[in-house]
Design an enzyme around this catalytic site. Structure first.
Site, short mmCIF file in Angstrom:
data_model
loop_
_atom_site.label_atom_id
_atom_site.label_comp_id
_atom_site.label_asym_id
_atom_site.label_seq_id
_atom_site.Cartn_x
_atom_site.Cartn_y
_atom_site.Cartn_z
N HIS A 120 -15.47 -9.17 0.23
CA HIS A 120 -14.46 -10.25 0.80
C HIS A 120 -14.80 -11.59 0.20
O HIS A 120 -13.70 -12.17 -0.54
CB HIS A 120 -14.59 -10.22 2.36
CG HIS A 120 -13.76 -11.44 3.01
ND1 HIS A 120 -14.00 -12.61 3.05
CD2 HIS A 120 -12.36 -11.26 3.34
CE1 HIS A 120 -13.18 -13.29 3.48
NE2 HIS A 120 -11.95 -12.56 3.70
N ARG A 134 -3.39 3.19 8.48
CA ARG A 134 -3.50 2.02 7.64
C ARG A 134 -2.56 1.11 7.56
O ARG A 134 -1.52 1.28 7.51
CB ARG A 134 -4.05 2.56 6.23
CG ARG A 134 -4.51 3.80 6.04
CD ARG A 134 -4.75 4.35 4.69
NE ARG A 134 -5.45 3.35 3.88
CZ ARG A 134 -5.42 3.40 2.51
NH1 ARG A 134 -4.98 4.64 2.01
NH2 ARG A 134 -5.82 2.69 1.67
N MET A 166 -6.15 -7.18 8.58
CA MET A 166 -5.43 -6.17 9.58
C MET A 166 -6.23 -5.18 9.72
O MET A 166 -7.36 -4.90 8.98
CB MET A 166 -4.07 -5.77 9.43
CG MET A 166 -3.07 -7.20 9.52
SD MET A 166 -1.28 -6.90 9.22
CE MET A 166 -1.46 -6.45 7.67
N ARG A 215 -3.17 -1.51 -6.42
CA ARG A 215 -2.20 -2.91 -6.31
C ARG A 215 -2.75 -3.64 -7.57
O ARG A 215 -3.89 -3.37 -8.22
CB ARG A 215 -2.63 -3.54 -5.16
CG ARG A 215 -3.88 -3.79 -4.96
CD ARG A 215 -4.27 -4.55 -3.54
NE ARG A 215 -5.64 -4.67 -3.42
CZ ARG A 215 -6.31 -4.86 -2.00
NH1 ARG A 215 -5.55 -4.87 -1.24
NH2 ARG A 215 -7.65 -5.01 -2.20
N GLY A 237 -8.87 -8.07 4.71
CA GLY A 237 -9.55 -8.17 5.79
C GLY A 237 -8.69 -8.50 7.19
O GLY A 237 -9.29 -8.86 8.25
N LYS A 239 0.89 -1.18 -0.06
CA LYS A 239 -0.06 0.09 0.16
C LYS A 239 1.00 1.33 0.13
O LYS A 239 0.67 2.17 -0.81
CB LYS A 239 -0.85 0.04 1.22
CG LYS A 239 -2.01 0.66 1.27
CD LYS A 239 -2.92 0.73 2.49
CE LYS A 239 -3.59 -0.39 2.39
NZ LYS A 239 -4.23 -0.82 3.77
N SER A 283 14.02 -42.34 -15.99
CA SER A 283 12.75 -41.46 -15.81
C SER A 283 12.42 -41.61 -14.22
O SER A 283 12.52 -42.67 -13.52
CB SER A 283 11.62 -42.26 -16.50
OG SER A 283 10.55 -41.52 -16.18
N CYS A 316 8.06 -39.06 -14.18
CA CYS A 316 6.85 -39.28 -14.50
C CYS A 316 5.96 -39.63 -13.31
O CYS A 316 4.80 -39.95 -13.45
CB CYS A 316 6.89 -40.82 -15.37
SG CYS A 316 7.70 -42.17 -14.38
P1 ADP Z 1 -7.46 -2.27 3.76
O1 ADP Z 1 -6.33 -2.64 3.51
O2 ADP Z 1 -8.40 -3.00 4.58
O3 ADP Z 1 -8.15 -2.09 2.32
P2 ADP Z 1 -7.43 0.34 4.06
O4 ADP Z 1 -6.24 1.08 4.94
O5 ADP Z 1 -7.29 0.42 2.54
O6 ADP Z 1 -7.58 -0.83 4.55
O7 ADP Z 1 -8.60 1.26 4.30
C1 ADP Z 1 -9.82 0.92 3.93
C2 ADP Z 1 -10.58 2.21 3.31
O8 ADP Z 1 -10.64 3.20 4.31
C3 ADP Z 1 -10.15 2.61 2.18
O9 ADP Z 1 -10.55 1.92 1.06
C4 ADP Z 1 -10.77 4.08 2.02
O10 ADP Z 1 -11.88 3.97 1.75
C5 ADP Z 1 -10.67 4.45 3.82
N1 ADP Z 1 -9.65 5.22 3.95
C6 ADP Z 1 -8.43 5.08 4.20
N2 ADP Z 1 -7.67 6.04 4.33
C7 ADP Z 1 -8.36 7.07 3.93
C8 ADP Z 1 -8.11 8.47 3.94
N3 ADP Z 1 -7.23 9.11 4.16
N4 ADP Z 1 -9.18 9.48 3.35
C9 ADP Z 1 -10.36 8.65 3.19
N5 ADP Z 1 -10.62 7.31 3.35
C10 ADP Z 1 -9.40 6.79 3.65
MG MG Z 2 -7.38 -0.96 1.29
#
Ligand code: ADP
Ligand code: MG
Ligand code: MG
Length: 909
Positions: free
Chosen positions: A474, A97, A108, A348, A106, A27, A800, A867
């Protein structure tokens, strides 16, 4: 200089970049990369994965330099975004994040709206002119902070979810269905209730100091790396624990600031079947997780965003194109639209089904974005995923019939292609238990939505069906990764866990009932629906479809064309006469293993006569009856293969497999028939059967040991081979039989058998007046053979590797009962992969390496192949390429997979 732990990305420049996934997590690295290529990313910074390792190595403490670096980075974000963290006049909020090197959907935690407290909520309301928005952000923050940092998040399905309960209660009281319908006043009440709940259950106050909040969140993200779910997930996907997670702290942008705002997740092209075009889910006036949580069913970007927010939609489309061009890969993105403006929050490489993987790789080449070689990369098309293209699909007629019978009960979003039929099960734990009882059980996991706890259940189910959630939920994400048939967001489906029923369109089904789901179309049928072979099988094998009628086949053929261009390793099939056409259809380059004993199953009476015979004369009489049958089978096989080489293994298994006391017991007249046919007494028959009994048959009287003790068996088999070959040669077929002696441990064993084979060949050639080009070689499946390969190669013209037996004998593990402890070995990380599925490269592989080297030192042109079952398993195929084998041999359906793996390894080295 102090170690650098913090990397900021802001104002169009990132200190990191997309290549730094190891240091910054996926990320963080891509946030920096997006920033670098000029995409709109809210400013922020990434705390590197190194800190995570430090944290666990030092009793959950941070490196001393970290504090100052974080504070400096925060200041910079404030400058760029024009706000102040914790300010009473111009507040700036942050998100915190997680982000590991590889995404772990989902697993962490993330916390949004950091910096909210009783004062900033007032100033945020003033600044935005939207009181409801400010209180909504506040209550969301307390909820996430309480769950993630203060530990109130329910760990199992039965734990109470305090915040959700209060929220639900509030909605009920207000008489509304969704959160976004609550008023500022109601949200304000909720905030007070949330704080009280925290106090009650943790004994602590909810912290109001923004700096304390940020550090609380950072600590929680690092801690979540070692939560049970994350550990289980990493084991399942072979992600090392040492990688650690990074933490991203980023300025908030808001999708919940009114109806001109939205939050969404999307794909730059569809990843279920691979159709081009930006697609995904969004929700108006919502924040973050709402869209994937499956509470409100999201809207489809490709259907309505253009109408709802035309400018933002166009911008998103542009961004999608730019991302694909830059990353040369389909992207899976998260974004927020704040008052018409798009903000990118994540990108990603998208996970895709095998089906989509092929289409996307081929399309990207045709669009000029990548080269053929790039299209073949392992990360784009994991070789095993080709399997999905060969899986059965529903029969169109059967579906029409089911529809006529009113069995089409619902329609959802097609999230994982293929056809799946199974019994309904609602809970992952039940699915697992049923599977453990019977590995062949067919289950469809049906849920309102799935969560990470359902992972194990999803793994054992044939298909997954959910009522809520969109293409990025998910369930959809994980099934794409697992290659499972999946339908999500099946709106009309009512799932009642308590009653154990589902209902839709007037039909109610209960747990255990059969259901069929079509992952191509999203259709759900009650009961079973018949399947038919995939289009590729219809074109190649059944020839019921013309190549140009199937787009799937056309793309597959284009891909396989590139595969054949780059691979070095040849791919043969394990096949007898009945599979020869299949092997040929999939483009085998020979037969690497014809198991002659399979040919005897249809002539079992005569074969048993041979087994019970007491004297050589009796045995030869029985063998004479078998000769024409064997010859006919070889003729069919040789004809199908034409000039391609065919390796025939002489009789290998222990004889009790064909005749044991069970057989005598189950078939009353059997002993009588055998005694009459052979001319021995019934008692003798029974005694012979008794004599054949072994306690350890896999290490017993089998392989070349049979051919040495009963030389006439080898002679008959050799005669059948050479007569068939000579006759075909006369008809103009350019046959190349390779006679293979099994289970050799001593050169002298091979010498003994080779003499019989060659003598027989000479006799047959003299009788027929024609010579056939043939070779005699051996299996290497006993450690002694590998260790004395230099000696054995004096006689053998080819080796073989029989890696099934070689694994058993090298590891001293019997394949029949290793199941009692291997799962525990794997759980405890004693052993990584199952050695019977993937070659144990360090142990068994070492023996193979010795055998290759020593064998070729004796005989330069020694032909080398494999084989065992491993011959169709990608990592093993790649290993064989590295060893310098000439070919791998596998079952016909694995041929495309082995070929792709071979090309991938050839391109890599
Ligand atoms: P995951 O790895 O579970 O996807 P993220 O860190 O991507 O978790 O966060 C999940 C969601 O939170 C993102 O998809 C986004 O919609 C929201 N989010 C995270 N950071 C921000 C931010 N700085 N501003 C607005 N929304 C955010
Ligand atoms: Mg995300
Ligand atoms: Mg064997």
């Amino acid at each position: 200089m102090a170690t650098k732990y913090v990397y900021s990305f802001s104002g169009g420049k990132g200190e990191g970049n997309g290549k730094m996934k190891a240091e910054l997590g996926g990320k963080g690295a891509n946030l920096a990369e997006m920033c670098n290529i000029g995409l709109p990313v809210p400013a922020g910074f990434t705390i590197g994965t190194e800190v995570c390792n430090y944290y666990y190595a030092n009793d959950r403490k941070y490196p001393p330099e970290l504090k100052a670096q974080v504070e400096a980075a925060l200041k910079e974000v404030e400058k760029v975004m024009g706000g102040e963290f914790g300010s009473k006049t111009n507040p700036l909020l942050f998100s915190c994040r997680s982000g590991a090197r590889e995404s772990m959907p989902g697993m962490m935690d993330t916390v949004l709206n950091i910096g909210m407290n009783d004062e900033t909520v007032i100033s945020l309301a003033k600044k935005s002119g939207d009181e409801r928005f400010a209180w909504d952000s506040y209550r969301r923050f307390i909820q996430m902070y309480g769950d993630v940092v203060m530990g109130l998040k329910p760990q199992t399905k039965t734990d109470p979810d305090h915040f959700e309960e209060l929220l639900e209660h509030k909605r009920e009281k207000a008489g509304v269905k969704f959160d976004n319908e609550l008023t500022a006043e109601q949200l304000k009440e909720l905030v007070a209730e949330y704080k009280a709940v925290i106090k009650k259950h943790t004994g602590s106050e909810f912290p109001t100091d923004p700096m304390e909040q940020v550090w609380g969140c950072i600590g929680a993200v690092f801690s979540s790396w070692m939560n049970d779910r994350a550990i289980v997930y990493r084991r399942m996907y072979n992600i090392p624990h040492e990688w650690g997670t990074a933490v991203n702290v980023q300025a908030m942008v808001f999708g919940n600031l009114g109806d001109g705002c939205a939050t969404g997740v999307g794909l730059t092209r569809d990843c279920a079947v691979g159709t081009p075009g930006f697609c995904g889910d969004y929700l108006i006036n919502a924040q973050g997780e709402d869209v994937v949580a499956g509470i409100r069913t999201p809207l489809r970007i490709e259907e309505t965003l253009g109408k709802d927010m035309p400018k933002a939609h166009a911008e998103l489309d542009e961004i999608g194109k730019k991302l694909e061009k830059h990353f040369k890969e389909v992207q899976d993105v998260e974004f927020t639209i704040q008052e018409g403006r798009v903000w990118m929050l994540q990108t990603r490489n998208a996970k895709r089904t095998g089906f989509a993987a092929v289409r996307i790789a081929v399309d990207l080449v045709n669009e000029g974005l990548i080269t053929e070689k790039e299209a073949l990369q392992k990360r784009r098309i994991p070789a095993d995923d080709l399997n999905q293209l060969l899986q059965p699909i529903f029969d169109t007629e059967a579906k029409k019939k089911a529809t006529k019978e009113n069995r089409a009960i619902a329609k959802g979003i097609n999230a994982g292609p293929g056809a799946a039929t199974g019994q309904i099960v609602f809970h992952a734990s039940d699915a697992e238990a049923l599977y453990n009882k019977d590995n062949n059980v067919q289950l469809i996991l049906v849920r309102k939505e799935t969560s990470p706890e359902d992972l194990r259940g999803m793994k054992v189910a044939k298909g997954i069906l959910t009522a809520f959630g969109g293409a990025s939920s998910h369930a959809a994400l994980v099934s794409r990764q697992m290659g499972k048939v999946c339908i999500v967001g099946c709106g009309s489906l009512v799932v009642d866990y308590d009653k154990g029923t589902i209902s839709s369109g007037g039909t109610t089904l209960k747990e255990g009932d059969w259901i069929s789901i079509d992952g191509f179309t999203g259709e759900v049928f009650s009961g079973k629906v018949e399947t038919k072979p995939s289009e590729i099988v219809q074109v190649l094998v059944q020839k019921t479809m013309k190549p140009e009628e199937s787009e799937t086949y056309t793309r597959y053929a284009q891909l396989m064309g590139w595969v054949d261009k780059y691979r070095k390793l040849k791919v043969r099939a394990n096949a007898e006469q009945d599979e020869a056409h299949l092997a040929d259809a999939f483009g085998c380059e020979g037969v690497g293993l014809c198991r002659t004993e399979h040919m005897f199953f249809s002539k079992i009476q005569e074969f048993r006569e041979m087994i019970v015979s007491e004297t050589k004369e009796q045995r030869e009489k029985a063998l004479a009856k078998l000769l024409p049958f064997q010859r006919a089978d070889f003729t069919t096989l040789f004809k199908a293969l034409g000039s391609r080489p065919v390796t025939i293994r002489l009789l290998d298994p222990p004889l009790h497999e064909f005749l044991s006391e069970h057989h005598l017991h189950d078939d009353d007249g059997l002993a009588d028939r055998l005694s009459k046919a052979v001319g021995i007494s019934k008692e003798t028959v029974e005694r012979r059967v008794e004599e054949l009994k072994e306690t350890n048959p896999m290490l017993g009287f089998r392989g070349c040991r049979l051919g040495i003790v009963f030389a006439e068996i080898t002679a008959m088999q050799a005669r059948a081979i050479f007569e068939a070959a000579a006759d075909l040669k006369k008809q103009g077929v350019d046959v190349h039989p390779e006679v293979m002696v099994p289970l050799v441990g001593f050169k002298t064993e091979l010498d003994h058998q080779t003499k019989i084979i060659r003598d027989t060949a000479e006799k047959v050639f003299a009788e027929k007046g024609v010579k056939v080009d043939y070779q005699v070689g051996t299996m290497i499946e006993i450690p002694r053979a590998a260790l004395t390969a230099g000696e054995i190669a004096k006689t053998a013209e080819f080796f073989s590797f029989g890696t099934n037996d070689l694994t058993q004998t090298t590891l001293g593990m019997s394949r029949d009962d290793y199941g009692s402890f291997i799962p525990l070995y794997r759980e405890n990380d004693v052993i990584g992969d199952d050695p019977f599925q993937k070659i144990d490269q360090t142990g068994v592989g070492r023996l193979m390496e010795i055998a290759c080297k020593d064998g070729r030192a004796t005989r330069e042109k020694l032909k080398l192949g494999i084989c065992g079952e491993h011959g169709g398993e990608p990592s093993s195929v790649m290993f064989c390429h590295k060893l310098g084998l000439d070919y791998v041999s596998c079952s016909p359906f694995r041929i495309p997979i082995a070929k792709l793996a071979a090309a991938q390894q050839a391109l890599e080295s």
